[in-house]
Design a protein around this motif. Structure first.
Motif, PDB file in Angstrom:
ATOM      1  N   ALA A   1      18.380  21.436  58.821  1.00 58.05           N
ATOM      2  CA  ALA A   1      17.342  20.618  58.185  1.00 58.05           C
ATOM      3  C   ALA A   1      16.832  21.279  56.902  1.00 58.05           C
ATOM      4  O   ALA A   1      16.563  20.595  55.905  1.00 58.05           O
ATOM      5  N   ALA A   2      16.711  22.608  56.911  1.00 59.31           N
ATOM      6  CA  ALA A   2      16.268  23.319  55.705  1.00 59.31           C
ATOM      7  C   ALA A   2      17.287  23.175  54.579  1.00 59.31           C
ATOM      8  O   ALA A   2      16.922  22.996  53.414  1.00 59.31           O
ATOM      9  N   TRP A   3      18.577  23.235  54.940  1.00 58.38           N
ATOM     10  CA  TRP A   3      19.617  23.041  53.920  1.00 58.38           C
ATOM     11  C   TRP A   3      19.548  21.627  53.347  1.00 58.38           C
ATOM     12  O   TRP A   3      19.665  21.440  52.127  1.00 58.38           O
ATOM     13  N   GLY A   4      19.355  20.626  54.196  1.00 65.58           N
ATOM     14  CA  GLY A   4      19.227  19.260  53.708  1.00 65.58           C
ATOM     15  C   GLY A   4      17.999  19.081  52.826  1.00 65.58           C
ATOM     16  O   GLY A   4      18.056  18.385  51.808  1.00 65.58           O
ATOM     17  N   TYR A   5      16.907  19.725  53.208  1.00 64.15           N
ATOM     18  CA  TYR A   5      15.690  19.629  52.386  1.00 64.15           C
ATOM     19  C   TYR A   5      15.905  20.284  51.023  1.00 64.15           C
ATOM     20  O   TYR A   5      15.500  19.729  49.986  1.00 64.15           O
ATOM     21  N   ALA A   6      16.527  21.456  51.013  1.00 65.80           N
ATOM     22  CA  ALA A   6      16.767  22.134  49.735  1.00 65.80           C
ATOM     23  C   ALA A   6      17.680  21.299  48.843  1.00 65.80           C
ATOM     24  O   ALA A   6      17.467  21.225  47.619  1.00 65.80           O
ATOM     25  N   ARG A   7      18.666  20.661  49.422  1.00 66.36           N
ATOM     26  CA  ARG A   7      19.558  19.805  48.632  1.00 66.36           C
ATOM     27  C   ARG A   7      18.799  18.602  48.077  1.00 66.36           C
ATOM     28  O   ARG A   7      18.988  18.226  46.917  1.00 66.36           O
ATOM     29  N   TRP A   8      17.917  18.013  48.891  1.00 68.28           N
ATOM     30  CA  TRP A   8      17.121  16.873  48.418  1.00 68.28           C
ATOM     31  C   TRP A   8      16.193  17.288  47.290  1.00 68.28           C
ATOM     32  O   TRP A   8      16.019  16.551  46.305  1.00 68.28           O
TER      33      TRP A   8
ATOM     34  N   GLY B   1      12.833  15.975  37.205  1.00 69.17           N
ATOM     35  CA  GLY B   1      12.330  17.147  36.512  1.00 69.17           C
ATOM     36  C   GLY B   1      11.077  17.727  37.152  1.00 69.17           C
ATOM     37  O   GLY B   1      10.453  18.623  36.579  1.00 69.17           O
ATOM     38  N   ARG B   2      10.714  17.283  38.338  1.00 66.83           N
ATOM     39  CA  ARG B   2       9.521  17.767  39.034  1.00 66.83           C
ATOM     40  C   ARG B   2       9.949  18.685  40.177  1.00 66.83           C
ATOM     41  O   ARG B   2      10.552  18.229  41.143  1.00 66.83           O
ATOM     42  N   PRO B   3       9.621  19.976  40.080  1.00 63.11           N
ATOM     43  CA  PRO B   3      10.037  20.905  41.136  1.00 63.11           C
ATOM     44  C   PRO B   3       9.126  20.818  42.358  1.00 63.11           C
ATOM     45  O   PRO B   3       7.953  20.463  42.270  1.00 63.11           O
ATOM     46  N   LEU B   4       9.689  21.114  43.511  1.00 55.61           N
ATOM     47  CA  LEU B   4       8.946  21.204  44.758  1.00 55.61           C
ATOM     48  C   LEU B   4       9.228  22.560  45.406  1.00 55.61           C
ATOM     49  O   LEU B   4      10.296  23.145  45.182  1.00 55.61           O
ATOM     50  N   PRO B   5       8.297  23.098  46.191  1.00 57.08           N
ATOM     51  CA  PRO B   5       8.562  24.383  46.859  1.00 57.08           C
ATOM     52  C   PRO B   5       9.719  24.266  47.837  1.00 57.08           C
ATOM     53  O   PRO B   5       9.881  23.247  48.508  1.00 57.08           O
ATOM     54  N   VAL B   6      10.519  25.315  47.910  1.00 56.46           N
ATOM     55  CA  VAL B   6      11.701  25.310  48.772  1.00 56.46           C
ATOM     56  C   VAL B   6      11.601  26.361  49.863  1.00 56.46           C
ATOM     57  O   VAL B   6      11.852  26.070  51.043  1.00 56.46           O
ATOM     58  N   ALA B   7      11.231  27.587  49.499  1.00 55.68           N
ATOM     59  CA  ALA B   7      11.281  28.698  50.450  1.00 55.68           C
ATOM     60  C   ALA B   7      10.360  28.465  51.650  1.00 55.68           C
ATOM     61  O   ALA B   7      10.805  28.542  52.810  1.00 55.68           O
ATOM     62  N   ALA B   8       9.090  28.183  51.391  1.00 58.61           N
ATOM     63  CA  ALA B   8       8.135  28.031  52.493  1.00 58.61           C
ATOM     64  C   ALA B   8       8.488  26.865  53.413  1.00 58.61           C
ATOM     65  O   ALA B   8       8.518  27.028  54.645  1.00 58.61           O
ATOM     66  N   PRO B   9       8.784  25.657  52.894  1.00 55.28           N
ATOM     67  CA  PRO B   9       9.177  24.569  53.806  1.00 55.28           C
ATOM     68  C   PRO B   9      10.464  24.871  54.573  1.00 55.28           C
ATOM     69  O   PRO B   9      10.594  24.486  55.743  1.00 55.28           O
ATOM     70  N   ALA B  10      11.427  25.550  53.941  1.00 55.68           N
ATOM     71  CA  ALA B  10      12.674  25.875  54.635  1.00 55.68           C
ATOM     72  C   ALA B  10      12.415  26.819  55.809  1.00 55.68           C
ATOM     73  O   ALA B  10      12.937  26.626  56.920  1.00 55.68           O
ATOM     74  N   VAL B  11      11.584  27.844  55.569  1.00 58.16           N
ATOM     75  CA  VAL B  11      11.235  28.762  56.661  1.00 58.16           C
ATOM     76  C   VAL B  11      10.480  28.030  57.760  1.00 58.16           C
ATOM     77  O   VAL B  11      10.701  28.255  58.954  1.00 58.16           O
TER      78      VAL B  11
END
Length: 393
Positions: free
Chosen positions: A196-203, A212-222
């Motif tokens: 699920a974290a990999w899918g979220y990071a890809r999305w 062009g709008r970044p979202l946090p990746v590390a904290a939600p993936a963990v």
């Protein structure tokens, strides 16, 4: 009136075709190699037969007759040689896989640290690289082994941390959970959470490319991985039983133990390889044009965002190929562990060779093991290199 497409030309199978000549040359080279290997093998086995030297791999089914100190799976001295070789391969893979992960993390941090604005951090990273990469790996293995077996206290009086971690000449003892169904479900939940974290990071990446709008990746993936593990743990009945080590009169009892040989090999391979990976990372970062950093600074990106979003993605295409070589070197350097008594595949092969006299067979097994691991590592890294390559329009 639309023009008709030109008919496709027929493939030219004559010797005038460069492709046909190249194919013939490759077939000829392959045939010569096969014949050379067959000649060498036939000549070797014929000479062994004339001299009365037994050959063949039938000894793998015979009882090994020796004990092994590191046992990732159940083993007894009466088990056949093939199981002893399997334990040697597993020990080699264990130290190689863990060493690759740790060396990558340490080397990446050191390589990035070489560009720190803090002079002390830069100096420490530079000193580490120059120290560890200029000392032969065999000397480093011996150094760590002597430190662990000579300077640490006896197993009867180990160093203790929090009353559950014990370090002595006997190795490192640490607590382990008592394995059950709940732990299997926890591991399964962690795997699902990682997917699920990999899918979220890809999305997030696709969304960033689109808007062009970044979202946090590390904290939600963990959070996704920990959440999946927590759900699996709850579904398995919340197991909380642990096997805790305890200091005894002679040695530490209970828990899980990491032997001095394993720790020495792991530390030596990790610190040595991390120094080379650090230089690879530094060179990859320096290969990115300075205008990229200036443009990122003009957009208001922080240094962390600059490194994570701009520099490292472009540096990967330079970093990955030489890093693959370092992974291969780490795996093959693990064969030096025989010098300190770690039972890897080379050590098991030497013991089997001394007992059976099947030198050609034992050496062939070593060659096949390292050939397979090297080709597998190269294949995985080549696949990752293609995925990480920048797609030019």
């Amino acid at each position: 009136m639309t023009a008709r497409a030109a008919p496709k030309g027929k493939r030219d199978w004559s010797l005038r075709s460069r492709a046909v000549r190249a194919l013939l040359y490759q077939l000829l080279a392959l045939t010569l190699i096969v014949l050379a290997v067959w000649f060498l093998a036939h000549n070797t086995f014929e000479n062994m037969r004339v001299r009365g030297i037994r050959s063949g791999f039938d000894f793998l089914l015979q009882p090994a007759g020796f004990d092994i100190g590191e046992l990732p799976i159940a083993y007894d001295a009466l088990d056949p040689y093939w199981k002893a070789f399997l334990i040697g391969v597993l020990n080699t893979l264990r130290v190689a896989v863990i060493g690759i992960v740790l060396a990558t993390l340490i080397g990446t941090l050191l390589g990035i640290g070489r560009f720190s604005h803090n002079a002390i951090v830069r100096g420490l990273c530079y000193g580490y690289v120059e120290l560890f990469r200029n000392i032969p790996i065999l000397l480093q293995l011996l150094m760590w082994y002597l430190l662990l077996t000579e300077w640490l206290p006896d197993p009867a009086e180990p160093l203790s941390a929090f009353g559950v971690f014990f370090l002595s000449k006997g190795g490192l003892n640490l607590p382990v959970p008592v394995w059950g169904t709940g732990h299997a479900l926890t591991a399964g939940g962690l795997i699902v959470g990682a997917a699920a974290a990999w899918g979220y990071a890809r999305w997030v990446r696709l969304r960033f490319e689109r808007t062009g709008r970044p979202l946090p990746v590390a904290a939600p993936a963990v959070a996704l991985m920990l959440g999946g593990a927590l759900l699996g743990w709850l579904a398995g009945g919340s197991p909380n039983e642990w096997n805790l080590p305890k200091a005894g009169d002679v040695a530490v009892e209970g828990g899980s133990a990491l032997t001095p040989e394993f720790i020495s090999v792991l530390l030596g391979l990790t610190f040595y390889t991390a120094a080379f990976i650090a230089e690879v990372v530094r060179g990859g970062i320096q290969s990115v044009p300075g205008g990229q950093s200036e443009a990122a600074g003009a957009l208001g990106l922080s240094r962390g965002q600059l490194m994570r979003l701009v520099v490292l993605p472009q540096a990967l295409r330079v970093i990955i190929p030489p890093t693959t070589n370092q992974y291969l070197n780490l795996t093959k350097n693990s064969s030096l562990a025989v010098a300190i008594g770690y039972p890897d595949v080379v050590s098991i092969s030497n013991t089997a060779l001394n007992q059976t006299g099947r030198a050609v067979e034992c050496i062939a097994i070593i060659m096949l093991v390292y050939l397979f691991t090297s080709l597998t590592t190269s294949g995985l890294m080549n696949w990752y290199n293609k995925r990480a390559a920048i797609k030019e329009r």
